[in-house]
Design a protein around this motif. Sequence first.
Motif, PDB file in Angstrom:
ATOM      1  N   TRP A 161       0.834  -1.197   0.000  1.00 32.27           N
ATOM      2  CA  TRP A 161       0.000   0.000   0.000  1.00 32.27           C
ATOM      3  C   TRP A 161       0.869   1.247   0.000  1.00 32.27           C
ATOM      4  O   TRP A 161       0.593   2.217  -0.722  1.00 32.27           O
ATOM      5  CB  TRP A 161      -0.928   0.009   1.224  1.00 32.27           C
ATOM      6  N   ALA A 162       1.910   1.202   0.817  1.00 37.08           N
ATOM      7  CA  ALA A 162       2.805   2.357   0.859  1.00 37.08           C
ATOM      8  C   ALA A 162       3.483   2.550  -0.498  1.00 37.08           C
ATOM      9  O   ALA A 162       3.649   3.680  -0.974  1.00 37.08           O
ATOM     10  CB  ALA A 162       3.842   2.175   1.975  1.00 37.08           C
ATOM     11  N   ALA A 172       2.284   1.904  -3.265  1.00 36.91           N
ATOM     12  CA  ALA A 172       1.312   2.424  -4.228  1.00 36.91           C
ATOM     13  C   ALA A 172       1.194   3.943  -4.147  1.00 36.91           C
ATOM     14  O   ALA A 172       0.613   4.575  -5.022  1.00 36.91           O
ATOM     15  CB  ALA A 172      -0.052   1.789  -3.982  1.00 36.91           C
ATOM     16  N   ALA A 173       1.743   4.518  -3.096  1.00 39.65           N
ATOM     17  CA  ALA A 173       1.628   5.960  -2.928  1.00 39.65           C
ATOM     18  C   ALA A 173       2.925   6.702  -3.226  1.00 39.65           C
ATOM     19  O   ALA A 173       2.936   7.899  -3.447  1.00 39.65           O
ATOM     20  CB  ALA A 173       1.180   6.275  -1.495  1.00 39.65           C
ATOM     21  N   LYS A 174       4.034   5.990  -3.233  1.00 37.24           N
ATOM     22  CA  LYS A 174       5.335   6.628  -3.472  1.00 37.24           C
ATOM     23  C   LYS A 174       5.548   6.883  -4.945  1.00 37.24           C
ATOM     24  O   LYS A 174       5.203   6.044  -5.770  1.00 37.24           O
ATOM     25  CB  LYS A 174       6.459   5.706  -2.975  1.00 37.24           C
ATOM     26  N   PRO A 175       6.151   7.982  -5.286  1.00 38.87           N
ATOM     27  CA  PRO A 175       6.294   8.331  -6.711  1.00 38.87           C
ATOM     28  C   PRO A 175       7.002   7.254  -7.524  1.00 38.87           C
ATOM     29  O   PRO A 175       6.542   6.884  -8.594  1.00 38.87           O
ATOM     30  CB  PRO A 175       7.101   9.627  -6.694  1.00 38.87           C
ATOM     31  N   ARG A 201       4.614   4.216  -7.660  1.00 37.70           N
ATOM     32  CA  ARG A 201       3.175   4.455  -7.700  1.00 37.70           C
ATOM     33  C   ARG A 201       2.488   3.792  -8.883  1.00 37.70           C
ATOM     34  O   ARG A 201       1.565   2.990  -8.715  1.00 37.70           O
ATOM     35  CB  ARG A 201       2.893   5.960  -7.730  1.00 37.70           C
ATOM     36  N   SER A 247       0.024   0.985  -7.801  1.00 40.02           N
ATOM     37  CA  SER A 247      -1.354   1.435  -7.630  1.00 40.02           C
ATOM     38  C   SER A 247      -2.221   0.853  -8.745  1.00 40.02           C
ATOM     39  O   SER A 247      -3.380   0.497  -8.526  1.00 40.02           O
ATOM     40  CB  SER A 247      -1.429   2.963  -7.589  1.00 40.02           C
ATOM     41  N   MET A 253      -3.012  -2.700  -7.725  1.00 40.87           N
ATOM     42  CA  MET A 253      -3.936  -2.752  -6.591  1.00 40.87           C
ATOM     43  C   MET A 253      -5.343  -2.356  -7.011  1.00 40.87           C
ATOM     44  O   MET A 253      -6.334  -2.948  -6.572  1.00 40.87           O
ATOM     45  CB  MET A 253      -3.459  -1.816  -5.482  1.00 40.87           C
ATOM     46  N   LYS A 254      -5.396  -1.358  -7.847  1.00 44.75           N
ATOM     47  CA  LYS A 254      -6.706  -0.930  -8.338  1.00 44.75           C
ATOM     48  C   LYS A 254      -7.391  -2.085  -9.060  1.00 44.75           C
ATOM     49  O   LYS A 254      -8.568  -2.365  -8.841  1.00 44.75           O
ATOM     50  CB  LYS A 254      -6.522   0.263  -9.283  1.00 44.75           C
ATOM     51  N   TYR A 287      -8.635  -4.638  -6.463  1.00 43.41           N
ATOM     52  CA  TYR A 287      -9.861  -4.227  -5.782  1.00 43.41           C
ATOM     53  C   TYR A 287     -11.053  -4.236  -6.739  1.00 43.41           C
ATOM     54  O   TYR A 287     -12.160  -4.607  -6.372  1.00 43.41           O
ATOM     55  CB  TYR A 287      -9.695  -2.842  -5.155  1.00 43.41           C
TER      56      TYR A 287
END
Lengths: 206, 206, 206, 206
Positions: A111-112, A114-117, A120, A124, A127-128, A131
Amino acid sequence: MARIVDRDAKRQKILEAASACFAREGYAATSMEAVAGAAGISKGSLYDYFKNKEDLFFGVFEWFQQLVMASAMARMGEYQGARERIMAFADASIGAMLDQLELYPVSLEVWAAAAKPGTRARFSGAMKDLYTSYRAELARLIQEAQAEGAIRDGIDVEATAGMLIGAVDNLALHYWLDRSFDPQAWCRSFLGSLFDGIGTETRKAQ
Amino acid sequence: MARIVDRDAKRQKILEAASACFAREGYAATSMEAVAGAAGISKGSLYDYFKNKEDLFFGVFEWFQQLVMASAMARMGEYQGARERIMAFADASIGAMLDQLELYPVSLEVWAAAAKPGTRARFSGAMKDLYTSYRAELARLIQEAQAEGAIRDGIDVEATAGMLIGAVDNLALHYWLDRSFDPQAWCRSFLGSLFDGIGTETRKAQ
Amino acid sequence: MARIVDRDAKRQKILEAASACFAREGYAATSMEAVAGAAGISKGSLYDYFKNKEDLFFGVFEWFQQLVMASAMARMGEYQGARERIMAFADASIGAMLDQLELYPVSLEVWAAAAKPGTRARFSGAMKDLYTSYRAELARLIQEAQAEGAIRDGIDVEATAGMLIGAVDNLALHYWLDRSFDPQAWCRSFLGSLFDGIGTETRKAQ
Amino acid sequence: MARIVDRDAKRQKILEAASACFAREGYAATSMEAVAGAAGISKGSLYDYFKNKEDLFFGVFEWFQQLVMASAMARMGEYQGARERIMAFADASIGAMLDQLELYPVSLEVWAAAAKPGTRARFSGAMKDLYTSYRAELARLIQEAQAEGAIRDGIDVEATAGMLIGAVDNLALHYWLDRSFDPQAWCRSFLGSLFDGIGTETRKAQ
DNA sequence: AATGAATGAGTCTTCATTCAT
DNA sequence: TATGAATGAAGACTCATTCAT
């Protein structure tokens, strides 16, 4: 052919070793050397299988997500009624998570990531997709239940599926932090409430 | 006295600068020098306010959690009915999250920190407390609603509160990954379903 | 096999480079990068051979002490009489020190390390062992001389050995500070006085 | 006038605080802030008394050497015979050292400072002067003893004084490393041997 | 194909020193 | 005269990655 089998088996071994390391120490604190050692190979060989650390981590994520998905599917088994199938879907998801609880920190690292440049886009996106497919599967079950007449029309299926997926997903985080409750029991109880409603007012005719 | 005000203001400035850096680059990729620069001070001064990087990060976490909590409380405002109060609680939580969306990655890093050995104790403890207090607050609202006769007895209040908190919490993650839905709408719709029930069978008499 | 030879040779090269740096600049002012540069390797490789700066320094100490010991032993050669052997022992010790005079500051740093809390245990232990073995060797020579009848009974062998070791050891410090005298000559003269006595009173019959 | 007395007293207090810090932690590990704190003043004030850390350390060295010298002199007292005066000189030196044993590490740091390029000139000069004056004092005592007929002619007075100073000086180092012997007893015993001779051969007529 | 020695960029952290108040 | 906030240079140490063997 044997070559390929060997190669796949070795890759698999690396993924298992790496996931254990990442889960135990975290991504940053896990060295490629430690992973190589845990997998019983050399650092150089590790780079034959994964071109860099991020790739290895992504590989672990993919493998882990398949593992959980497979485990969840295996647990769903066969259920007759719509309500039971939805309950089983949740049960299976939670059960799979509990089965792999010691690997749970990997999810948090993902998750982390997925947020880091730097990571990402890749993480992400994956993960998208994950989900989305979960949500679609649950939405499908709900629609089946509607078709069977077990769930009423007029509800927002997407929203319901999305919120339920989130509730179940977050259960793992809560349970990781606090083992004082029974995740399966919470989930079943909550689903019961959702089906029956927790309000006392008479539901308006649909 | 002026000293203390200055000091607090400076600490505040550092926290804001640091949270922006951590959110933008991630914990590992953020250097203390970058934080100092963003806060308009020197590296040395940074260490006068936070004894090391982990402490700074924890400070950011505390500040962020207060920020969200305060923002959520401010949004709850005054509502008459129990159902409205619960709806407002969720609305406020989601609104606070949306207000600070660009800082959301910090939460993901905090979650990861709660699982890593070096930071586990400190972060998981604080997070557990945070979730516990959220859950307690929501449980209280539910019990008030029960007292008012708006929510029926016989439900598992703890489980319901816990699952709802999780659903709302995870909404942020989904929204971070995928902006194609309206979190507030999803949540309101879901809460409506939860109150009224999604099943078609007649609820057994309580 | 070649590996091991190479590794030993490289370690040796590092020790020589490091001892020169430490002697020239002092422990604190010597950077690991400077040592690596002097040894013709990279900083990273340096850490393959010594796990940290203190370890490197301790390695230098061990190497230096072996160097002096070996050099002293080589100089002792073969002497017939007991008195000559003792004289040769002192000569050899001083000669070894003079041979390595430019490395002498390392000894002073080692002494300081033996008193500092962080390094005390390791360095003071090793130094104590070193002095103990020197003292034991000299005591042995004195006892041999007593057995040969060249040194009278009734003296405190331990005290004599200890004080002599100290006198010779300190000679280096004095000589480092002040090159205006001849250490070998001083020592020989002093040993002569010790054998013959400097007093004028008639020695009591033993 | 009172100003100056205050200033001297404060300087004195700083030196005592600093020497304790340097002895306990070592020069490098002692911060100016720690010294200021131990002296009960602020960092800024410290710099009013000593222009930098090296100056402070040199001040400590000077003070410490005067302390030991004064302590030794006070202990020498009055002795009649030449032999007794020499014995008393050694006793006093050792006694002074034992009185200040907890400050002994400072000496080791000073020695190291005498070898480092940055501090060499200043410290080695001062130490050389110190040893020279010690040696001169002891040489004077020996010559007095010769004049009194208690010590024979024909010995190398400088060498004897130098070697004895060294032996006594090093005793402190040995004792710092190993408390298993009695320094005073060793020294007295050794001086006795030196006066009487340890050899069995008949001393040649002078 | 496999190894592991070698590299060096990158970062946290400390602390002597200064100077505005 | 006294203070202590602010600075920034300096250095130990790690580790992903490469490549000769």
